[in-house]
Design an enzyme around this catalytic site. Structure first.
Site, PDB file in Angstrom:
ATOM      1  N   ASP A 221       0.836  -1.199   0.000  1.00  0.00           N
ATOM      2  CA  ASP A 221       0.000   0.000   0.000  1.00  0.00           C
ATOM      3  C   ASP A 221       0.872   1.251   0.000  1.00  0.00           C
ATOM      4  O   ASP A 221       1.964   1.240  -0.567  1.00  0.00           O
ATOM      5  CB  ASP A 221      -0.919  -0.051   1.231  1.00  0.00           C
ATOM      6  CG  ASP A 221      -2.300   0.502   0.960  1.00  0.00           C
ATOM      7  OD1 ASP A 221      -2.417   1.732   0.833  1.00  0.00           O
ATOM      8  OD2 ASP A 221      -3.252  -0.282   0.869  1.00  0.00           O
ATOM      9  N   HIS A 255      -3.712   5.942   3.852  1.00  0.00           N
ATOM     10  CA  HIS A 255      -4.452   4.872   3.184  1.00  0.00           C
ATOM     11  C   HIS A 255      -3.976   3.537   3.745  1.00  0.00           C
ATOM     12  O   HIS A 255      -4.758   2.783   4.330  1.00  0.00           O
ATOM     13  CB  HIS A 255      -4.260   4.916   1.667  1.00  0.00           C
ATOM     14  CG  HIS A 255      -5.128   3.943   0.926  1.00  0.00           C
ATOM     15  ND1 HIS A 255      -4.767   2.635   0.712  1.00  0.00           N
ATOM     16  CD2 HIS A 255      -6.347   4.087   0.366  1.00  0.00           C
ATOM     17  CE1 HIS A 255      -5.727   2.009   0.045  1.00  0.00           C
ATOM     18  NE2 HIS A 255      -6.701   2.869  -0.165  1.00  0.00           N
ATOM     19  N   VAL A 263      -7.122  -4.534   9.309  1.00  0.00           N
ATOM     20  CA  VAL A 263      -6.658  -5.920   9.479  1.00  0.00           C
ATOM     21  C   VAL A 263      -6.621  -6.258  10.961  1.00  0.00           C
ATOM     22  O   VAL A 263      -7.120  -7.303  11.406  1.00  0.00           O
ATOM     23  CB  VAL A 263      -5.256  -6.101   8.859  1.00  0.00           C
ATOM     24  CG1 VAL A 263      -4.652  -7.451   9.282  1.00  0.00           C
ATOM     25  CG2 VAL A 263      -5.303  -6.014   7.342  1.00  0.00           C
ATOM     26  N   ALA A 350      -7.834  -8.200  -8.714  1.00  0.00           N
ATOM     27  CA  ALA A 350      -9.000  -8.924  -8.194  1.00  0.00           C
ATOM     28  C   ALA A 350      -9.660  -9.792  -9.261  1.00  0.00           C
ATOM     29  O   ALA A 350     -10.188 -10.873  -8.965  1.00  0.00           O
ATOM     30  CB  ALA A 350     -10.015  -7.935  -7.619  1.00  0.00           C
TER      31      ALA A 350
END
Length: 461
Positions: A221, A255, A263, A350
């Site tokens: 990220d 972010h 998480v 994805a």
């Protein structure tokens, strides 16, 4: 055949005719040698190049059909045909979103193909993956901008300039250098954030003693900032943007910090491996994502989960292969389904059909319907909260976050609980357990997959 009288000699050769003949033969041979592979006749339904930017020229093979009768469209948008000749038509890619797009040439009969439209990519660069033992050869005019050893992933990744060629043609030329080469665009993916959410049903597993203990979750990220909710739960990571070991969250408002916090909201005793692959503007170069996955596979302790709250419309085959490798090593994957809504393009990574990769869509605030921004697609596996819920911000404090970026880490945290509770299963088995436990919703699978993430419904038998 004219016979000569016995004992006569053949007439002397004509020097001028011989020279002309040799010249014509030379021109013919030169022409054959200089004809590029791209100009050879294409089979019906074949495209060259197979990937192209909007505005680039593409050839479509039509076999023995009459080229004068064809109109070409890409995903229903008419394309400008710029040339017709026996066996093919040539067209310019119209304004359509990136990703695999259906090409249809209207004729009798119609000809169909699938073109990889290059969407958000660097237009004058490409990625080249070489397996171990392969030597680098580049076409004339190409140059190496960056080279990286991929460690446990094997081989090397090169970022190369393409010498001013159209990108689709450049990718074909790179691939043609060696059958072992894999050429890809440098996709400019983005963060799947409109901003996170909180888990549903996690307490059901906490009460049974499962809190993610001993499991690591790699967060690829923008980095992870300082916050009490992540303090003491971070493993040493890497910043692949600035090239150091301090993956601080440089994205305005954060972010990766929010992703890491979510998480841990689900799996409070898991550890987060922060790998910064996205810059301060939220641009996530595919080359850095590839390096980030390889870094996590090399440095991340096992058991390990990978979270990818990023993506875009243009797939990168080198990353697909490396994610497949991660799954083969028993590492489950979670990826955000995208924030382009019901009519949006497929969202990679994805959208890849990789057993064990969970593509997660977002639920709206009522948790009973997909969020309006959540991308629909046959690849969506399940949905998790993704709108209007608190998440940690860099340097302390909380933010209200929304987006599939923040639905994904809830599923990653759920996987961390599962890896503790049911060690030794395959990534595909873990994904199936979460899907089987999902709460059904009255929406198509394309919107919410198997339904809403619900750990209270999970069977550990």
């Amino acid at each position: 055949m004219t016979e000569r009288p016995p004992g006569t000699m053949p007439p002397p050769p004509n020097p001028l005719a011989a020279l002309v003949g040799l010249a014509l033969l030379g021109l013919l041979l030169f022409g054959l040698l200089q004809t590029p592979p791209s100009e050879k006749p294409l089979p019906a339904g074949a495209l060259f190049p197979r990937r192209a930017l909007v505005g680039e020229e593409v050839r479509l093979g039509i076999g023995a059909l009459d080229p004068g009768r064809f109109r070409v469209s890409v995903e229903g948008v008419e394309a400008r045909v710029v040339a017709r000749r026996p066996g093919e038509v040539r067209f310019l890619v119209p304004e359509v979103p990136g990703g695999p797009r259906r090409v249809r040439a209207e004729g009798s009969p119609a000809v169909e193909a699938v073109l990889g439209v290059l969407g958000q990519v660097v237009r004058d660069e490409a990625l080249l993956f070489l397996p171990k033992g392969a030597s680098l050869r580049l076409p004339e005019g190409f140059g190496v901008l960056e080279a990286r050893d991929l460690g446990p992933c094997g081989g090397r990744l090169y970022r190369v300039s393409v010498g001013g060629l159209p990108l689709g043609l450049a990718l074909e030329r790179l691939s043609a250098q060696d059958a072992a080469y894999r050429a890809d665009p440098e996709s400019l993916w983005s963060l799947d954030a409109l901003d996170p959410s909180q888990a549903l049903g996690a307490k059901a597993l906490w009460e049974r003693g499962f809190r993610g203990r001993g499991v690591a979750v790699a967060v690829l990220d923008t980095g992870v900032g300082r916050h009490p909710l992540v303090e003491g739960r971070l493993l040493p990571g890497a910043d692949l943007v600035d090239g150091d070991t301090l993956p601080e969250d440089a994205f305005p408002g954060g972010h990766g910090t929010g992703v890491a916090g979510l998480v841990l909201a689900v799996a409070p005793e898991a550890r987060v491996l922060p790998v910064r692959v996205c810059d301060a503007k939220g641009v996530c170069r595919a080359s850095r994502v590839v390096q980030g996955v390889c870094y996590a596979l090399e440095r991340g302790p096992r058991p390990l989960v990978l979270n990818l709250s990023l993506g875009g419309d243009t797939p990168v085959e080198a990353l697909e292969a490396i994610l497949r490798q991660a799954l083969s090593e028993g590492v489950p994957l979670v990826a955000a389904a995208g924030n382009q809504g019901k009519g949006g393009p497929a969202h990679y990574p994805a959208a890849w059909d990789l057993p064990g990769l969970l593509a997660v869509g977002a639920l709206g605030e009522g948790l009973n319907a997909p969020a309006p921004f959540s991308t629909w697609g046959g690849y969506v596996d399940l949905a998790a909260p993704g709108e209007g819920l608190p998440c940690p911000a860099p340097e302390g404090g909380m933010a209200s976050c929304r987006g599939t970026s923040f639905a994904a880490p809830l599923a990653a945290g759920a996987l961390a609980l599962l890896l503790e509770a049911r060690p030794g299963l395959s990534p595909e088995a873990y994904a199936r357990l979460l899907q089987e436990a999902a709460r059904p919703l009255p929406f198509p699978k394309e919107a919410v997959g198997a339904g809403a993430l619900d750990l209270a419904r999970l069977s550990l038998n």
